[in-house]
Write an enzyme that holds these catalytic residues in place. Structure first.
Site, PDB file in Angstrom:
ATOM      1  N   CYS A   3      47.695-115.459  24.502  1.00 35.51           N
ATOM      2  CA  CYS A   3      46.699-114.650  23.779  1.00 35.51           C
ATOM      3  C   CYS A   3      45.390-115.429  23.694  1.00 35.51           C
ATOM      4  O   CYS A   3      45.356-116.528  23.140  1.00 35.51           O
ATOM      5  CB  CYS A   3      47.175-114.301  22.374  1.00 35.51           C
ATOM      6  SG  CYS A   3      45.927-113.346  21.476  1.00 35.51           S
ATOM      7  N   THR A  28      46.602-101.165  29.583  1.00 37.75           N
ATOM      8  CA  THR A  28      45.383-100.438  29.213  1.00 37.75           C
ATOM      9  C   THR A  28      45.454 -98.962  29.603  1.00 37.75           C
ATOM     10  O   THR A  28      44.892 -98.106  28.917  1.00 37.75           O
ATOM     11  CB  THR A  28      44.172-101.134  29.871  1.00 37.75           C
ATOM     12  OG1 THR A  28      44.140-102.487  29.393  1.00 37.75           O
ATOM     13  CG2 THR A  28      42.872-100.459  29.526  1.00 37.75           C
TER      14      THR A  28
END
Lengths: 256, 305
Positions: free
Chosen positions: B128, B264
């Site tokens: 991340c 996405t």
């Protein structure tokens, strides 16, 4: 309250103000389930750029006609593409999304700034024939084409403009105290800039009037998955603007 | 039965999973897609304690992509176990929990807490880019990545997937390190570190200044990295990065991925996970193939690598 993705048919699109469009879509399933304060999430093209859907609040929905009304301002690439839609075109439309306004009131005052008036127009129609008043603010007279749109559903229309070209010179929060002081309202419903919403929430709380605010934020998914649009609630718990809102009780999202 | 895969012991009906952080916990999308038709659901990154995420604007659209800097907002593992996991029990799709810790010990503790019925596997997030501690700090050094994998493997009987960051010099070296440490599978890529600047205010668009780039714009980078990793390790690889269609997914399979994840694309098309699987099936039929495994790693690259 089921949500769907469908290829809505463009019934009509027209210009109603400076860079402002009114788009009428035929999407019966969404129109049937929609309520004031909810929004739809539109794809603006088929390709990968611009990539994301655009959230637009519903300015109206007619279950009988199966139509949705959207009012938006051309502000960027996505809305510029939407503005090209013509009668007969199809647009990928997801909705109805989010939580709408509570309708359990008798004498509501709607407070809207600029494009924040779009969801309030739907709300005004739903609350009619109850005595609905609206306080609308804009930069100048040209931005208050809204007056004609609200005339049918609203008994009283109060106006402020930044330049004084129409109604009272100033912003909605300048006029709101005297409207609330009259004691005639049992609900405030507001949509517009965040500072306006917070101010309206504070003033309503001072008069012990329940107040709902409709927030906006940048969002990707529109369904509470990506967490782009969350905000801190007054109790410290996070709220998703897209899924828990966009309509909140003012005390949920502002320290009043 | 052209699409079923066994991913390091996790049986999946299709090779198409949803990528962590793009599909919530699953029910958010239940109105739009039959969750039973997904290969697996990888839920939002989970931490020991609840996290509020980053302040300020969290997303920015970019050409054929988007930047995000959510900052691992999540309700914490206690809330997940008490309230979220039970709601997923009715879904006949493996649930993989993505975990993120501030320390190696926290990763181990999370793995132990999640070693429960209803969790099909663990995905270690060492990639991340949007948090100050942990996250990518573990994903850019072979030694610390290996330490995290060992801590997780030592605390769970579940299959363990390690999600790699593309923000490294040598992705194959990272892959070999986490495989040697015992990971059962490798997923890649997480987002590419990026930035956008508002030319009117002269300020970064994102509250976190930098964020992770995803979407079609990153796909060629992802395909290249999956290809490099698939050649470097024996464990299965899950390919992701900009997959919008079945054609995109097939590229990853040919590059060497045993499964793929749609990320996405979910934001644009909530049915993407199911439609990509249907499209792979159609592609197999069109090519006269009988099973998706006939595509895996079959790119004719003629490099001898």
């Amino acid at each position: 309250m089921s949500k769907t993705v469908s290829m809505a048919l463009v019934r009509d699109q027209k210009t109603i103000g400076p860079l402002v469009k009114l788009l009428t879509l035929e999407a019966p399933e969404i129109a049937k389930n929609a309520r004031p304060g909810q929004f739809v999430h539109l794809r603006v093209n088929d390709g990968p750029a611009p990539l994301l859907r655009r959230p637009l609040s519903l300015a109206g929905a007619d279950a009988g006609q199966g139509t949705l009304t959207l009012i938006y301002r051309i502000v960027g690439q996505g809305t510029a593409l939407l503005a090209r839609l013509k009668t007969g075109d199809r647009v990928d439309c997801m909705g109805p999304l989010g939580a709408g306004f509570d309708l359990d009131c008798e004498r509501p005052l709607l407070v809207g700034g600029g494009m924040g008036l779009a969801p309030l127009l739907y709300l005004a129609g739903a609350l009619c024939p109850r005595p609905v008043a609206v306080l609308m603010g804009g930069r100048s007279q040209e931005e208050l084409f809204w007056q004609g749109l609200f005339a049918e559903a609203c008994r009283h229309i109060h106006i402020t403009t930044d330049d004084g070209s129409l109604g009272r010179r100033g912003v909605t929060l300048d006029l709101l105290p005297e409207l609330l002081a009259g004691g005639e309202f049992d609900r405030v419903a507001a949509c517009g800039p965040r500072l306006m919403l917070e101010g309206a929430g504070r003033l309503a709380a001072r008069h012990k009037i329940a107040c709902q605010v409709s927030l906006e934020d940048y969002m990707a998914c529109g369904v509470g998955a990506c967490l782009s649009c969350t905000c801190a609630g007054a109790d410290g718990r996070r709220r998703k603007v897209c899924a828990d809102g966009p309509v909140f009780w003012a005390g949920e999202v502002f320290a009043l | 039965m052209m699409l079923n895969v066994d991913l390091a012991g996790i049986p999946m009906k299709t090779p198409v999973m949803t990528a962590s952080g793009t599909f919530g916990f699953g029910p958010e999308y239940a109105d739009f897609v039959d969750l039973n038709r997904l290969g697996a659901i990888v839920v939002k990154g989970t931490t020991l304690k609840p996290r509020p995420g980053n302040d300020g604007r969290r997303i920015a659209e970019t050409p054929a992509g988007m930047l995000n800097a959510i900052g691992l907002e999540n309700p914490g593992v206690d809330e997940f176990l008490a309230h979220t996991l039970p709601k997923l029990q009715g879904i006949d799709t493996p649930v993989i929990v993505n975990i993120s810790g501030n320390t190696v010990e926290e990763y181990g503790e999370l793995a132990a807490r999640l070693d429960v019925s209803g969790v099909a596997g663990i995905e270690i997030n060492i990639s991340c880019p949007n948090v100050k501690e942990g996250g990518i700090a573990f994903g850019t050094s072979c030694a610390s990545a290996a330490a995290v994998v060992k801590a997780v493997k030592g605390n769970t009987a579940k299959p363990v997937i390690t999600k790699l960051s593309p923000n490294v010099t040598d992705i194959a070296e990272m892959a070999r390190a986490v495989e040697a440490a015992g990971t059962d599978a490798i997923s890649l890529i997480n987002t590419l570190l990026g930035m956008a600047i508002d030319i009117h205010s002269w300020r970064p668009v994102l509250g976190n200044v930098v964020g992770g780039l995803s979407g079609p714009a990153v796909k060629p980078v992802a395909v290249r990295m999956v290809w490099q990793v698939a050649r470097a390790v024996r464990c299965p690889v899950i390919g992701m990065g900009g997959i919008m269609t079945a054609r995109d997914a097939v590229e990853f399979l040919l590059a060497g991925a045993s499964a793929v994840a749609v990320g996405t694309a979910n934001f644009v098309n909530p049915r993407a996970g199911v439609e990509v699987a249907e499209g792979i099936r159609d592609y197999l039929a069109e090519k006269g193939l009988t099973h998706v495994r006939q595509l895996i790693g079959r790119v004719n690259d003629f490099t001898g690598r």
